[in-house]
Design a protein around this motif. Sequence first.
Motif, PDB file in Angstrom:
ATOM      1  N   THR A 150      24.198  44.568  43.978  1.00  0.00           N
ATOM      2  CA  THR A 150      25.428  44.926  43.455  1.00  0.00           C
ATOM      3  C   THR A 150      26.690  44.448  44.377  1.00  0.00           C
ATOM      4  O   THR A 150      27.613  43.834  43.943  1.00  0.00           O
ATOM      5  CB  THR A 150      25.682  46.154  42.862  1.00  0.00           C
ATOM      6  N   ALA A 151      26.468  44.822  45.756  1.00  0.00           N
ATOM      7  CA  ALA A 151      27.595  44.471  46.461  1.00  0.00           C
ATOM      8  C   ALA A 151      27.587  42.946  46.943  1.00  0.00           C
ATOM      9  O   ALA A 151      28.498  42.322  47.027  1.00  0.00           O
ATOM     10  CB  ALA A 151      27.338  45.298  47.955  1.00  0.00           C
ATOM     11  N   LEU A 152      26.488  42.351  46.767  1.00  0.00           N
ATOM     12  CA  LEU A 152      26.138  40.895  47.005  1.00  0.00           C
ATOM     13  C   LEU A 152      27.045  40.312  45.846  1.00  0.00           C
ATOM     14  O   LEU A 152      27.919  39.422  45.949  1.00  0.00           O
ATOM     15  CB  LEU A 152      24.931  40.436  47.031  1.00  0.00           C
ATOM     16  N   LEU A 153      26.797  40.616  44.519  1.00  0.00           N
ATOM     17  CA  LEU A 153      27.311  40.014  43.517  1.00  0.00           C
ATOM     18  C   LEU A 153      28.812  40.329  43.653  1.00  0.00           C
ATOM     19  O   LEU A 153      29.628  39.272  43.182  1.00  0.00           O
ATOM     20  CB  LEU A 153      26.865  40.621  42.288  1.00  0.00           C
ATOM     21  N   ALA A 154      29.321  41.454  43.876  1.00  0.00           N
ATOM     22  CA  ALA A 154      30.856  41.688  44.111  1.00  0.00           C
ATOM     23  C   ALA A 154      31.322  40.745  44.902  1.00  0.00           C
ATOM     24  O   ALA A 154      32.700  40.288  44.700  1.00  0.00           O
ATOM     25  CB  ALA A 154      31.175  43.168  44.234  1.00  0.00           C
ATOM     26  N   THR A 155      30.692  40.649  46.236  1.00  0.00           N
ATOM     27  CA  THR A 155      31.405  39.792  47.086  1.00  0.00           C
ATOM     28  C   THR A 155      31.292  38.541  46.716  1.00  0.00           C
ATOM     29  O   THR A 155      32.572  37.608  47.260  1.00  0.00           O
ATOM     30  CB  THR A 155      30.691  39.938  48.508  1.00  0.00           C
ATOM     31  N   LEU A 156      30.394  37.802  46.149  1.00  0.00           N
ATOM     32  CA  LEU A 156      30.300  36.300  45.802  1.00  0.00           C
ATOM     33  C   LEU A 156      31.379  36.296  44.684  1.00  0.00           C
ATOM     34  O   LEU A 156      32.172  35.258  44.776  1.00  0.00           O
ATOM     35  CB  LEU A 156      29.039  36.117  45.055  1.00  0.00           C
ATOM     36  N   VAL A 157      31.514  37.285  43.689  1.00  0.00           N
ATOM     37  CA  VAL A 157      32.581  36.998  42.644  1.00  0.00           C
ATOM     38  C   VAL A 157      33.801  36.958  43.294  1.00  0.00           C
ATOM     39  O   VAL A 157      34.722  36.124  43.091  1.00  0.00           O
ATOM     40  CB  VAL A 157      32.374  38.070  41.659  1.00  0.00           C
ATOM     41  N   ARG A 158      34.106  37.970  44.239  1.00  0.00           N
ATOM     42  CA  ARG A 158      35.402  38.157  44.817  1.00  0.00           C
ATOM     43  C   ARG A 158      35.770  36.819  45.581  1.00  0.00           C
ATOM     44  O   ARG A 158      37.095  36.205  45.572  1.00  0.00           O
ATOM     45  CB  ARG A 158      35.360  39.429  45.796  1.00  0.00           C
ATOM     46  N   ALA A 159      35.041  36.223  46.305  1.00  0.00           N
ATOM     47  CA  ALA A 159      35.203  35.077  47.198  1.00  0.00           C
ATOM     48  C   ALA A 159      35.492  33.737  46.220  1.00  0.00           C
ATOM     49  O   ALA A 159      36.333  33.033  46.498  1.00  0.00           O
ATOM     50  CB  ALA A 159      34.285  34.766  48.091  1.00  0.00           C
ATOM     51  N   THR A 160      34.740  34.072  45.059  1.00  0.00           N
ATOM     52  CA  THR A 160      34.904  32.709  44.012  1.00  0.00           C
ATOM     53  C   THR A 160      36.294  32.848  43.676  1.00  0.00           C
ATOM     54  O   THR A 160      36.961  31.598  43.104  1.00  0.00           O
ATOM     55  CB  THR A 160      33.751  32.742  43.158  1.00  0.00           C
ATOM     56  N   VAL A 161      36.738  34.102  42.983  1.00  0.00           N
ATOM     57  CA  VAL A 161      38.096  34.188  42.485  1.00  0.00           C
ATOM     58  C   VAL A 161      39.050  33.844  43.567  1.00  0.00           C
ATOM     59  O   VAL A 161      40.076  33.049  43.123  1.00  0.00           O
ATOM     60  CB  VAL A 161      38.287  35.815  42.098  1.00  0.00           C
ATOM     61  N   MET A 162      38.947  34.181  44.842  1.00  0.00           N
ATOM     62  CA  MET A 162      39.833  33.565  45.903  1.00  0.00           C
ATOM     63  C   MET A 162      39.783  32.308  46.000  1.00  0.00           C
ATOM     64  O   MET A 162      41.055  31.598  46.195  1.00  0.00           O
ATOM     65  CB  MET A 162      39.299  34.402  47.018  1.00  0.00           C
ATOM     66  N   THR A 163      38.951  31.622  45.772  1.00  0.00           N
ATOM     67  CA  THR A 163      38.696  30.259  46.180  1.00  0.00           C
ATOM     68  C   THR A 163      39.320  29.405  44.909  1.00  0.00           C
ATOM     69  O   THR A 163      40.126  28.377  45.087  1.00  0.00           O
ATOM     70  CB  THR A 163      37.051  29.845  46.063  1.00  0.00           C
ATOM     71  N   ALA A 164      39.229  29.897  43.849  1.00  0.00           N
ATOM     72  CA  ALA A 164      39.860  29.416  42.383  1.00  0.00           C
ATOM     73  C   ALA A 164      41.278  29.483  42.662  1.00  0.00           C
ATOM     74  O   ALA A 164      42.138  28.486  42.244  1.00  0.00           O
ATOM     75  CB  ALA A 164      39.290  30.186  41.198  1.00  0.00           C
ATOM     76  N   ARG A 165      41.749  30.915  43.092  1.00  0.00           N
ATOM     77  CA  ARG A 165      43.235  30.871  43.253  1.00  0.00           C
ATOM     78  C   ARG A 165      43.872  30.135  44.361  1.00  0.00           C
ATOM     79  O   ARG A 165      45.049  29.485  44.237  1.00  0.00           O
ATOM     80  CB  ARG A 165      43.472  32.159  43.775  1.00  0.00           C
ATOM     81  N   GLN A 175      43.420  30.695  34.200  1.00  0.00           N
ATOM     82  CA  GLN A 175      43.121  29.757  34.980  1.00  0.00           C
ATOM     83  C   GLN A 175      42.107  29.934  35.840  1.00  0.00           C
ATOM     84  O   GLN A 175      40.929  29.007  36.197  1.00  0.00           O
ATOM     85  CB  GLN A 175      44.328  29.102  35.600  1.00  0.00           C
ATOM     86  N   VAL A 176      41.791  31.192  36.742  1.00  0.00           N
ATOM     87  CA  VAL A 176      40.682  31.526  37.314  1.00  0.00           C
ATOM     88  C   VAL A 176      39.553  31.496  36.423  1.00  0.00           C
ATOM     89  O   VAL A 176      38.491  31.117  37.161  1.00  0.00           O
ATOM     90  CB  VAL A 176      41.147  32.617  37.963  1.00  0.00           C
ATOM     91  N   SER A 177      39.624  32.118  35.318  1.00  0.00           N
ATOM     92  CA  SER A 177      38.369  32.107  34.494  1.00  0.00           C
ATOM     93  C   SER A 177      37.709  30.699  34.133  1.00  0.00           C
ATOM     94  O   SER A 177      36.498  30.578  34.333  1.00  0.00           O
ATOM     95  CB  SER A 177      38.704  32.934  33.210  1.00  0.00           C
ATOM     96  N   ASN A 178      38.718  29.847  33.803  1.00  0.00           N
ATOM     97  CA  ASN A 178      38.124  28.463  33.838  1.00  0.00           C
ATOM     98  C   ASN A 178      37.479  27.941  34.907  1.00  0.00           C
ATOM     99  O   ASN A 178      36.294  27.191  35.009  1.00  0.00           O
ATOM    100  CB  ASN A 178      39.298  27.486  33.712  1.00  0.00           C
ATOM    101  N   HIS A 179      37.742  28.276  36.156  1.00  0.00           N
ATOM    102  CA  HIS A 179      37.286  27.848  37.487  1.00  0.00           C
ATOM    103  C   HIS A 179      35.959  28.513  37.647  1.00  0.00           C
ATOM    104  O   HIS A 179      34.870  27.828  38.304  1.00  0.00           O
ATOM    105  CB  HIS A 179      38.178  27.982  38.650  1.00  0.00           C
ATOM    106  N   LEU A 180      35.756  29.721  37.183  1.00  0.00           N
ATOM    107  CA  LEU A 180      34.406  30.653  37.427  1.00  0.00           C
ATOM    108  C   LEU A 180      33.306  30.042  36.248  1.00  0.00           C
ATOM    109  O   LEU A 180      32.431  30.470  36.585  1.00  0.00           O
ATOM    110  CB  LEU A 180      34.779  31.863  37.363  1.00  0.00           C
ATOM    111  N   ARG A 181      33.867  29.530  35.341  1.00  0.00           N
ATOM    112  CA  ARG A 181      32.760  29.238  34.196  1.00  0.00           C
ATOM    113  C   ARG A 181      31.552  28.515  34.771  1.00  0.00           C
ATOM    114  O   ARG A 181      30.563  28.896  34.346  1.00  0.00           O
ATOM    115  CB  ARG A 181      33.496  28.286  33.254  1.00  0.00           C
ATOM    116  N   PRO A 182      31.668  27.417  35.670  1.00  0.00           N
ATOM    117  CA  PRO A 182      30.286  26.796  35.977  1.00  0.00           C
ATOM    118  C   PRO A 182      29.433  27.707  36.897  1.00  0.00           C
ATOM    119  O   PRO A 182      28.248  27.286  36.796  1.00  0.00           O
ATOM    120  CB  PRO A 182      31.024  25.783  36.779  1.00  0.00           C
TER     121      PRO A 182
END
Length: 399
Positions: free
Chosen positions: A241-256, A140-147
Amino acid sequence: MDAASSTVGVEEEFLLADPGTGAPASNNAEVARTAAESGINLKLELTRCQVETNTRVHSSTAELIQELRELRLGVASCAEQNDARLLAVAIPPTVPHHFPVTDTPRYRRIEENFGLLAHEQGLNGCHVHVAIPDRETALQVSNHLRPWLPLFLALTANSAIYRNTDSGFASWRNILWQRWPSAGPPPYFASTDDYDAMVAMLLSSGNILDETMVYWDVRPSSRYPTVEIRVSDIPATVEETALLATLVRATVMTARMSLEQGIIAPPIQDEMLRAAYWKAARTGIDGDGVHPADGRVIPVRVLLTELVDHIGPALEELGDHEFVTGAIKAVLTRGNGARRQLEAFRKHRDVSDVITELATATLEGCHRHPADFHPWAIPTADHHCSHLSTGEGRPQIPR
């Protein structure tokens, strides 16, 4: 959403290159042995010119940055001891004679089943893992991240020069990567049953040989209790790389957080997502992007602002809002790997200038002491740290 439960880990894939010519160096096994003697566990990739590092699990961005720096420095030293140069680049810029496949049973099996796809690899990405409680949540998180996947690609694009020429794309790696049958954006999955049925079909048809060949750009990890985001080129610098990881992490948290509120991600049309991908691979950060949710064509920097606004509460929870806004401002000003490659290449149309620039970017900031970490201290064009705030309040992303 508790930030402590959304830990993050990063895998970075690198090119080993000949120090003189910049051509791929086929000695990853030797470099890995030297690394093991130094206490560094390197993973061998499909071709013998590639190695992969894996960080520990982190809850702090500063600690993640420090480990990424240590790994790049350590592996660069091991490569040097074996007459190779470590390059954070998503595809070899020179003309490779061939990409010999790493001599393991699994990689030989891939070679036998996928022919030239295995020999024309040498493609290096960055994979970000974020902790997830179960597979259903991961889907379900993956679906939120697709866009947002095309935007992550645009931000990290680092494969503009290929075979001694301008490819015409910021991420030529992404264009080549799409040739694999399970690569690219995943379908929208309503349930784990749907996901498992699709993977079973890919296995039974021979499109993949095992579940680790599910190469979709976001997926439940087959090895860890995480959701794994695989869309990006290997970023040029540690800070990117750290910027990418932080953006991804926060996007996952937002999806959850959305899922906890009962908000299911709306389906995105596959054609719209493919258009957004192509545009991201073509222009990177230097131009317009396509928002897959509604088809708007707007500057990538505006899309980045929209993403930061969308994940703002999660960034505040992490304590990383200032780091992210400052780091985005820095990369838009200095340029990501693709822009740096093109600027170097256009000076004399000489790929050796590109290799020199990549070697500099790979270890940029890596000699800095941990105490020197600052939320928005990112190397700029002269390779020194600078304070990137606007003078008052939080740094702003340039529009």
